[in-house]
Motif scaffolding. Sequence first.
Motif, mmCIF file in Angstrom:
data_model
loop_
_atom_site.group_PDB
_atom_site.id
_atom_site.type_symbol
_atom_site.label_atom_id
_atom_site.label_comp_id
_atom_site.label_asym_id
_atom_site.label_seq_id
_atom_site.Cartn_x
_atom_site.Cartn_y
_atom_site.Cartn_z
ATOM 1 N N ALA A 102 0.538 -0.618 -0.280
ATOM 2 C CA ALA A 102 0.055 0.247 0.428
ATOM 3 C C ALA A 102 1.163 1.443 -0.385
ATOM 4 N N HIS A 103 0.132 2.317 0.045
ATOM 5 C CA HIS A 103 1.072 3.290 -0.679
ATOM 6 C C HIS A 103 0.430 4.466 1.035
ATOM 7 N N LEU A 104 1.610 5.290 1.405
ATOM 8 C CA LEU A 104 1.265 6.046 2.451
ATOM 9 C C LEU A 104 1.536 8.061 2.617
ATOM 10 N N ASN A 105 0.680 8.726 2.435
ATOM 11 C CA ASN A 105 0.986 9.450 2.478
ATOM 12 C C ASN A 105 1.904 10.259 4.605
ATOM 13 N N PRO A 106 3.191 10.380 4.067
ATOM 14 C CA PRO A 106 3.320 10.539 5.724
ATOM 15 C C PRO A 106 3.195 11.989 5.972
ATOM 16 N N TYR A 107 2.969 13.045 4.917
ATOM 17 C CA TYR A 107 3.020 13.618 5.434
ATOM 18 C C TYR A 107 1.555 13.781 6.725
ATOM 19 N N THR A 108 0.421 13.315 6.393
ATOM 20 C CA THR A 108 -1.445 13.125 5.921
ATOM 21 C C THR A 108 -1.515 12.157 7.354
ATOM 22 N N GLY A 109 -1.055 11.476 6.816
ATOM 23 C CA GLY A 109 -0.831 9.458 7.342
ATOM 24 C C GLY A 109 -2.165 8.841 6.441
ATOM 25 N N GLU A 110 -2.623 9.503 5.712
ATOM 26 C CA GLU A 110 -4.188 9.005 4.486
ATOM 27 C C GLU A 110 -3.524 7.513 4.034
ATOM 28 N N LEU A 111 -4.232 6.755 3.777
ATOM 29 C CA LEU A 111 -3.543 5.794 3.018
ATOM 30 C C LEU A 111 -3.840 6.105 1.283
ATOM 31 N N LEU A 112 -3.101 5.843 0.620
ATOM 32 C CA LEU A 112 -3.280 6.149 -1.091
ATOM 33 C C LEU A 112 -3.999 4.719 -1.972
ATOM 34 N N SER A 113 -3.339 4.327 -1.078
ATOM 35 C CA SER A 113 -3.948 2.879 -1.697
ATOM 36 C C SER A 113 -4.504 1.577 -0.568
ATOM 37 N N GLN A 114 -4.909 0.740 -1.201
ATOM 38 C CA GLN A 114 -5.497 -0.326 -0.529
ATOM 39 C C GLN A 114 -4.581 -1.135 -0.806
ATOM 40 N N PRO A 115 -4.172 -2.262 0.240
ATOM 41 C CA PRO A 115 -3.279 -3.357 0.426
ATOM 42 C C PRO A 115 -4.014 -4.111 -0.763
ATOM 43 N N THR A 116 -2.851 -4.353 -2.115
ATOM 44 C CA THR A 116 -2.802 -4.647 -3.416
ATOM 45 C C THR A 116 -2.160 -5.906 -3.140
ATOM 46 N N GLU A 117 -2.374 -7.484 -4.178
ATOM 47 C CA GLU A 117 -1.521 -8.125 -4.116
ATOM 48 C C GLU A 117 0.119 -8.295 -5.134
ATOM 49 N N SER A 118 0.819 -8.408 -4.285
ATOM 50 C CA SER A 118 2.069 -8.611 -5.293
ATOM 51 C C SER A 118 1.454 -8.630 -6.961
ATOM 52 N N GLY A 119 2.692 -7.814 -8.009
ATOM 53 C CA GLY A 119 2.621 -7.568 -9.323
ATOM 54 C C GLY A 119 1.232 -6.912 -9.949
ATOM 55 N N HIS A 120 0.796 -6.151 -8.637
ATOM 56 C CA HIS A 120 -0.811 -5.732 -8.912
ATOM 57 C C HIS A 120 -0.497 -4.490 -9.865
ATOM 58 N N TYR A 121 0.529 -3.413 -10.002
ATOM 59 C CA TYR A 121 1.084 -2.501 -10.294
ATOM 60 C C TYR A 121 1.325 -3.303 -11.315
ATOM 61 N N LEU A 122 1.627 -1.995 -12.725
ATOM 62 C CA LEU A 122 2.718 -2.648 -14.259
ATOM 63 C C LEU A 122 3.556 -2.592 -13.299
ATOM 64 N N THR A 123 4.384 -1.749 -13.355
ATOM 65 C CA THR A 123 5.939 -1.975 -12.800
ATOM 66 C C THR A 123 5.860 -3.180 -11.517
ATOM 67 N N ASP A 124 5.666 -3.076 -10.960
ATOM 68 C CA ASP A 124 5.744 -4.352 -9.682
ATOM 69 C C ASP A 124 5.252 -5.577 -10.331
ATOM 70 N N TRP A 125 4.130 -5.475 -11.379
ATOM 71 C CA TRP A 125 4.329 -7.150 -12.332
ATOM 72 C C TRP A 125 5.321 -7.219 -12.969
ATOM 73 N N LEU A 126 6.189 -6.236 -13.524
ATOM 74 C CA LEU A 126 7.601 -6.296 -14.843
ATOM 75 C C LEU A 126 8.787 -6.941 -13.652
ATOM 76 N N VAL A 127 8.979 -6.468 -11.871
ATOM 77 C CA VAL A 127 9.657 -6.648 -11.472
ATOM 78 C C VAL A 127 9.554 -8.101 -11.394
ATOM 79 N N GLU A 128 8.396 -8.722 -10.691
ATOM 80 C CA GLU A 128 8.003 -10.318 -10.965
ATOM 81 C C GLU A 128 9.103 -10.595 -11.910
ATOM 82 N N LEU A 129 7.714 -9.904 -13.043
ATOM 83 C CA LEU A 129 8.116 -10.966 -14.320
ATOM 84 C C LEU A 129 9.156 -11.191 -14.455
#
Length: 370
Positions: A102-129
């Motif tokens: 997940a992504h976190l804004n450290p200046y507000t404490g807001e979660l910018l995204s909900q937890p996602t599994e490995s490879g959910h985002y394109l670049t993460d999927w490319l890293v896993e590939l």
Amino acid sequence: MKKQLHKIHGWTGIILMIPFLIVCLTGSIVVFKTELDAWLMPELATVDANGRERMPFDVLTDRINHQLPDYEIGSWEIFPAGYSEADRIFVIKEGTDEWHKAHLNPYTGELLSQPTESGHYLTDWLVELHYTLLLNDIDGLEEQLGVIISFVLSIFLVFMGISGLVIYRRFWARLFTLRWDQRLLVVFSDLHKMGGTLASPILLVIGITGGYYSGLIYYEEWKEHSAGEQHHIMQERLYADSVNIDALVENSRDYIDGFNPTYLLFPYEPEFPFTVFGRAPTANPLLSNYGSVVNFDAQTGEYLSTYNLNEQGVLAKTLDSTRRLHFGTFAGLTTKIIWCVVGLVPLLLAVTGGYLWWQRRSKRARKSRS
């Protein structure tokens, strides 16, 4: 001997061409993972940091736990105040051993995204590939099959680089020769020799460092679970709520002068400590941001141990440098561009080498028929 080596060089190149090209292409892309994330999903990967201070870690931890009541924090990649990158937190879903990002804004404490599994985002999927060819954790197959194949491909890259230099051991004599006015076989031969020779130093570095990482991942997994032990199922928080995380991060600086914390590892298995990773002051650009460590007791917050990379020998520093050497991140944008371009050279070598191999096969076939 040279003739036999030439034959092995050609056949291994043909056999492993497809998976090798996938690894090379994805590697060239993920060199710019940070930039791609900021471009493709700025609302998640970037934050407004102008003139703002990070919230205390304890406050941020409470907000993460409040927003994600069914998860426990496993690790946390942090950035200094003023950085426009969002913190990346890795959480474990309760009742499972599954890690999510997940992504976190450290200046507000807001979660910018909900937890996602490995490879959910394109670049993460490319890293896993890139690292596993998406072959890990497939039912009925070896759990670390993808890592094993990546290790084999790293050895293959090193072999192809060394064998190519041996085959064309007088490469310097005609290194920049390109006979464009000759037939295609000659042009491709010159391109293959020149491209392979110029790229070989960096490709060898990439192959050696990639092999080290794949081997290390497999070894760590084997060491922890070789006797059949399963991954720990997260049922409850493994550190005391009374532990002051801000104090741990601040105290870590007392044990290593000039220490810059970059990564927090929460206890994700029983008896594991709370660990602060970071970078000790050094003029060596090859050393990573995670090479030094300070450990604290997960229940009391008491200091346990320190690993200061600056106090280690040449071997430890060399192994730590593999992180930046593999992706060329040790000298800013310049080396990243060079690593990206060199990572694409195997595409040229595959086309030219495949054509040369086919022409030699056709020539031998015509001789046999005659």
